[in-house]
Design a protein around this motif. Structure first.
Motif, PDB file in Angstrom:
ATOM      1  N   GLU A 181       0.858  -1.057   0.016  1.00  0.00           N
ATOM      2  CA  GLU A 181       0.010  -0.075   0.127  1.00  0.00           C
ATOM      3  C   GLU A 181       0.944   1.377   0.054  1.00  0.00           C
ATOM      4  O   GLU A 181       0.480   2.302  -1.030  1.00  0.00           O
ATOM      5  CB  GLU A 181      -0.798  -0.134   1.321  1.00  0.00           C
ATOM      6  N   ASP A 182       1.941   1.329   0.952  1.00  0.00           N
ATOM      7  CA  ASP A 182       2.623   2.557   0.897  1.00  0.00           C
ATOM      8  C   ASP A 182       3.933   2.051   1.589  1.00  0.00           C
ATOM      9  O   ASP A 182       4.447   1.130   1.671  1.00  0.00           O
ATOM     10  CB  ASP A 182       1.793   3.430   2.033  1.00  0.00           C
ATOM     11  N   GLY A 183       4.715   3.235   1.879  1.00  0.00           N
ATOM     12  CA  GLY A 183       6.229   3.268   2.385  1.00  0.00           C
ATOM     13  C   GLY A 183       6.159   2.484   3.774  1.00  0.00           C
ATOM     14  O   GLY A 183       7.064   1.753   4.075  1.00  0.00           O
ATOM     15  N   THR A 184       5.219   2.778   4.342  1.00  0.00           N
ATOM     16  CA  THR A 184       4.989   2.372   5.879  1.00  0.00           C
ATOM     17  C   THR A 184       4.855   0.571   5.675  1.00  0.00           C
ATOM     18  O   THR A 184       5.608  -0.055   6.360  1.00  0.00           O
ATOM     19  CB  THR A 184       3.774   2.782   6.408  1.00  0.00           C
ATOM     20  N   ALA A 186       5.998  -1.051   3.394  1.00  0.00           N
ATOM     21  CA  ALA A 186       7.195  -1.543   2.776  1.00  0.00           C
ATOM     22  C   ALA A 186       8.251  -1.644   3.792  1.00  0.00           C
ATOM     23  O   ALA A 186       8.901  -2.708   3.714  1.00  0.00           O
ATOM     24  CB  ALA A 186       7.689  -0.462   1.603  1.00  0.00           C
ATOM     25  N   ASN A 187       8.515  -0.563   4.497  1.00  0.00           N
ATOM     26  CA  ASN A 187       9.240  -0.745   5.698  1.00  0.00           C
ATOM     27  C   ASN A 187       8.926  -1.993   6.527  1.00  0.00           C
ATOM     28  O   ASN A 187       9.939  -2.899   7.144  1.00  0.00           O
ATOM     29  CB  ASN A 187       9.539   0.508   6.595  1.00  0.00           C
ATOM     30  N   LEU A 188       7.681  -2.229   6.754  1.00  0.00           N
ATOM     31  CA  LEU A 188       7.151  -3.415   7.749  1.00  0.00           C
ATOM     32  C   LEU A 188       7.455  -4.577   7.310  1.00  0.00           C
ATOM     33  O   LEU A 188       8.066  -5.475   7.684  1.00  0.00           O
ATOM     34  CB  LEU A 188       5.569  -3.228   7.841  1.00  0.00           C
ATOM     35  N   GLY A 288      19.444   2.586   6.679  1.00  0.00           N
ATOM     36  CA  GLY A 288      19.884   3.768   6.224  1.00  0.00           C
ATOM     37  C   GLY A 288      19.066   4.486   5.400  1.00  0.00           C
ATOM     38  O   GLY A 288      18.207   3.727   4.778  1.00  0.00           O
ATOM     39  N   ILE A 289      19.031   5.887   5.765  1.00  0.00           N
ATOM     40  CA  ILE A 289      17.934   6.558   4.789  1.00  0.00           C
ATOM     41  C   ILE A 289      18.491   6.998   3.636  1.00  0.00           C
ATOM     42  O   ILE A 289      19.419   7.825   3.489  1.00  0.00           O
ATOM     43  CB  ILE A 289      17.360   7.755   5.848  1.00  0.00           C
ATOM     44  N   ALA A 290      17.685   7.221   2.518  1.00  0.00           N
ATOM     45  CA  ALA A 290      18.045   7.762   1.374  1.00  0.00           C
ATOM     46  C   ALA A 290      17.174   9.023   0.953  1.00  0.00           C
ATOM     47  O   ALA A 290      15.958   8.574   0.183  1.00  0.00           O
ATOM     48  CB  ALA A 290      18.354   6.632   0.317  1.00  0.00           C
ATOM     49  N   VAL A 317      17.492  -0.006   3.041  1.00  0.00           N
ATOM     50  CA  VAL A 317      17.619   1.283   2.740  1.00  0.00           C
ATOM     51  C   VAL A 317      16.161   1.764   2.617  1.00  0.00           C
ATOM     52  O   VAL A 317      15.467   1.326   1.951  1.00  0.00           O
ATOM     53  CB  VAL A 317      18.509   1.463   1.660  1.00  0.00           C
ATOM     54  N   ASP A 318      15.745   2.855   3.253  1.00  0.00           N
ATOM     55  CA  ASP A 318      14.468   3.512   3.183  1.00  0.00           C
ATOM     56  C   ASP A 318      14.665   4.636   2.249  1.00  0.00           C
ATOM     57  O   ASP A 318      14.857   5.599   2.596  1.00  0.00           O
ATOM     58  CB  ASP A 318      13.944   4.134   4.635  1.00  0.00           C
ATOM     59  N   ALA A 319      14.358   4.256   1.023  1.00  0.00           N
ATOM     60  CA  ALA A 319      14.498   5.061  -0.198  1.00  0.00           C
ATOM     61  C   ALA A 319      12.884   5.535  -0.505  1.00  0.00           C
ATOM     62  O   ALA A 319      12.808   5.865  -1.521  1.00  0.00           O
ATOM     63  CB  ALA A 319      15.427   4.668  -1.178  1.00  0.00           C
TER      64      ALA A 319
HETATM   65  C1  LIG Z   1       7.071   9.160   3.258  1.00  0.00           C
HETATM   66  C2  LIG Z   1       8.135   8.076   3.917  1.00  0.00           C
HETATM   67  C3  LIG Z   1       7.921   6.776   4.632  1.00  0.00           C
HETATM   68  C4  LIG Z   1       6.568   6.326   4.749  1.00  0.00           C
HETATM   69  O1  LIG Z   1       5.833   6.230   3.542  1.00  0.00           O
HETATM   70  P1  LIG Z   1       4.080   6.280   3.500  1.00  0.00           P
HETATM   71  O2  LIG Z   1       3.922   5.981   1.990  1.00  0.00           O
HETATM   72  O3  LIG Z   1       3.598   7.565   3.701  1.00  0.00           O
HETATM   73  O4  LIG Z   1       3.479   5.093   4.486  1.00  0.00           O
HETATM   74  C5  LIG Z   1       8.775   6.138   5.106  1.00  0.00           C
HETATM   75  N1  LIG Z   1      10.096   6.655   4.824  1.00  0.00           N
HETATM   76  C6  LIG Z   1      10.428   7.789   4.333  1.00  0.00           C
HETATM   77  C7  LIG Z   1      11.816   8.059   4.184  1.00  0.00           C
HETATM   78  C8  LIG Z   1       9.458   8.476   3.829  1.00  0.00           C
HETATM   79  O5  LIG Z   1       9.759   9.863   3.013  1.00  0.00           O
END
Ligand SMILES: *Cc1c(COP(=O)(O)O)cnc(C)c1O
Length: 544
Positions: A181-184, A186-188, A288-290, A317-319
């Motif tokens: 669904e989203d980045g959240t 994806a990280n999970l 690591g954050i990108a 890596v959280d890109a």
């Molecule tokens: C936006 C963001 C997220 C979370 O993404 P969502 O799509 O809002 O759930 C995670 N990490 C970083 C670095 C982000 O910018």
């Protein structure tokens, strides 16, 4: 087509019956009803847009109360209340003007912005086809297409050779990544995989996914597992800690250096410290954050990768934000080291300019997602190509059609133009801040995000001779000033800059104004107007 309007009556009485129901499921037969449907689509494309053009920002706080008073009906009407044309008109007239015009070039505060027109068309196709990518039986070629899109993005991240993609692109046993669904999520997913890969089955233990965290700690003879992140990590990682039973207090923040990147010395020290605690603690992953959400900072990915290799730790890596920078020949080197990651998060609804929402997670190792495979008797049987087998999500839309098509329409060059514009405009913004005495640049842009604050000259002078107590007072005063100006500008509704509180160490609390440049129509003329407005607001409201 008067969807729910009774055929016999030309009046506005609307009824729900079998005939009207049939008409909304069947293709419209008459020329006139086809025309009506096309007209509605036109209204959506242009009527909405005209309204959005005239409006920006959110309305005043008072009107939020007024708005919520309008939506206090918790009853579903028994009979149809409105026909489609009225519903569309109602949304255009009553909802759109009070929504937020995120497509305005004056809206430069968040990671949500204008999208190209064609995205609306593509997303409409996704709805019209209504494929469910959880399984092949409800998506067929779309699942195969999705695997191709996954490989394309995997390739810009991990840069494997032709042989690698030839082998894995359509192989049912390989998984290069997953749409969520989203980045959240994806990280999970990344943390889920990392956790399960770490606590894998061994003698008398069936793996953490099956036996749970308590048995996992017993089996591995430890008390605690942790994830190391920069202090600027997105809060979704803490959610993962909670959901996965790691505990969100075990998502350990490491301080950042002067450039707001994870302090590699402190990271190394933390690893050594945890390894030494007679080893009742294990590090499951380092992130690591990108492109940090607040500052756009990029952690030293190559150095983190090295530490992870030395210590055999999963490197994520959280890109979510910065990933698409890889499409820019000019700026992709900013992310170098990302190809060494075990997993990478990228959001489609951010710098791929897709409509809400599309998250993606990618893995270096095409087999690692086996750690999260689930099978079901009626679908997702072992050996099938069903994408739902290794996905946190069940039923989901085929937004890979949108991304895959967008990549064809834009080409990497097209995206690169957007990326380059954002980065270079943010640099020009930072230069302008340095020119204006009322402001102070706080974090210069690595990507297209920067933070700054109002710091009036008299307070700047004051600061120079201030002792620690006085400095604290000044900081508090500055925080108040910046909170006020941000609110006043938002309420005026002409432009929007966001605000955040930066915590670079555990005791710092600095309120800053935050700018995200992603709208290609945002230029220096507009930026100067926005800054002029802030100066004007400061003079009229805060100087007596
Ligand atoms: C936006 C963001 C997220 C979370 O993404 P969502 O799509 O809002 O759930 C995670 N990490 C970083 C670095 C982000 O910018």
């Amino acid at each position: 087509m008067n969807t729910f309007q009774s055929k016999d009556k030309k009046t506005t009485e609307l009824i729900a019956n079998w005939q009207t129901l049939e008409r909304i499921f069947l293709r419209p037969k008459s020329e006139s009803s086809r025309k009506a449907l096309v007209k509605y689509m036109e209204q959506i494309l242009f009527g909405l847009n005209d309204f959005l053009k005239k409006h920006v920002g959110i309305t005043e706080e008072a009107s939020l109360k007024e708005l919520s008073d309008r939506f206090k009906n918790s009853l579903i009407s028994q009979n149809p209340a409105r026909k489609l044309s009225d519903v569309i008109e109602g949304i255009i007239k009553d909802i759109a003007p009070h929504a937020v015009n995120v497509s305005s070039p004056y809206f430069i505060g968040h990671m949500t912005s204008a999208i190209p027109y064609f995205m609306v068309h593509l997303q409409t196709i996704v709805s019209a086809l209504n494929q469910n990518v959880v399984k092949l039986e409800t998506s067929k070629v779309v699942s195969v297409f999705e695997r191709q899109v996954l490989s394309k993005i995997h390739r810009i991240v991990f840069k494997k050779n032709d042989a690698f993609y030839d082998k894995h692109i359509q192989h049912p046993d390989s998984t290069l990544g997953s749409f969520v669904e989203d980045g959240t999520l994806a990280n999970l997913t990344a943390m889920w995989v990392a956790r399960n890969a770490f606590f894998k089955p061994k003698n008398g233990f069936s793996g953490v996914e099956k036996d749970g965290m308590s048995k996992a700690y017993q089996a591995y003879n430890i008390d605690r597992s942790v994830v190391l992140v920069s202090r600027f990590a997105h809060f979704s990682l803490r959610k993962s800690g909670g959901i996965l039973g790691i505990g969100n207090s075990n998502i350990l923040p490491v301080d950042v250096d002067g450039d707001n990147r994870i302090d590699i010395k402190k990271l190394r020290a933390k690893i050594d410290e945890l390894n030494h605690e007679s080893s009742r603690t294990r590090i499951l992953a380092i992130v690591g954050i990108a492109g940090a959400t607040e500052t756009g900072a990029i952690d030293p990915l190559t150095e983190i990768a090295k530490l992870c290799t030395e210590n055999q730790i999963h490197f994520h890596v959280d890109a979510a934000w910065g990933g698409p920078t890889l499409l820019s020949e000019k700026y992709r080197s900013l992310l170098s080291g990302i190809e060494l990651a075990d997993s990478v998060t990228i959001d489609g609804h951010k710098q791929f300019y897709m409509p809400m929402s599309c998250g993606m997670i990618y893995f270096q190792d095409p087999k690692i997602m086996d750690h999260v495979a689930y099978y079901a008797a009626y679908v997702n049987r072992p050996g099938s190509v069903d994408l739902g087998i290794k996905s946190l999500v069940g039923s989901r839309a085929a937004v890979s059609l949108t991304l895959g098509s967008a990549l064809e329409i834009m080409g990497s060059r097209g995206y690169a133009l957007l990326i380059d514009h954002g980065i270079e405009t943010a640099q020009a913004f930072a230069d302008e801040i340095k020119e204006r005495p009322l402001f102070e640049l706080i974090t210069s842009p690595r990507l297209n995000i920067l933070t700054y604050r109002i710091f009036p000259e008299d307070l700047k002078k004051d600061w120079q001779n201030a002792d620690d107590n006085r400095k604290k007072e000044i900081e508090n005063q500055l925080n108040q000033i910046n909170i006020t100006i941000q609110r006043l500008q938002r309420e005026a509704g002409k432009s929007f800059v966001s605000r955040t509180t930066l915590k670079r160490t555990s005791h710092e609390n600095m309120v800053v104004l935050r700018v995200v440049i992603m709208n290609p129509m945002t230029n220096m003329v507009i930026i100067n107007e926005i800054l002029d407005e802030q100066e004007e607001l400061y003079r009229t409201h805060l100087v007596d």
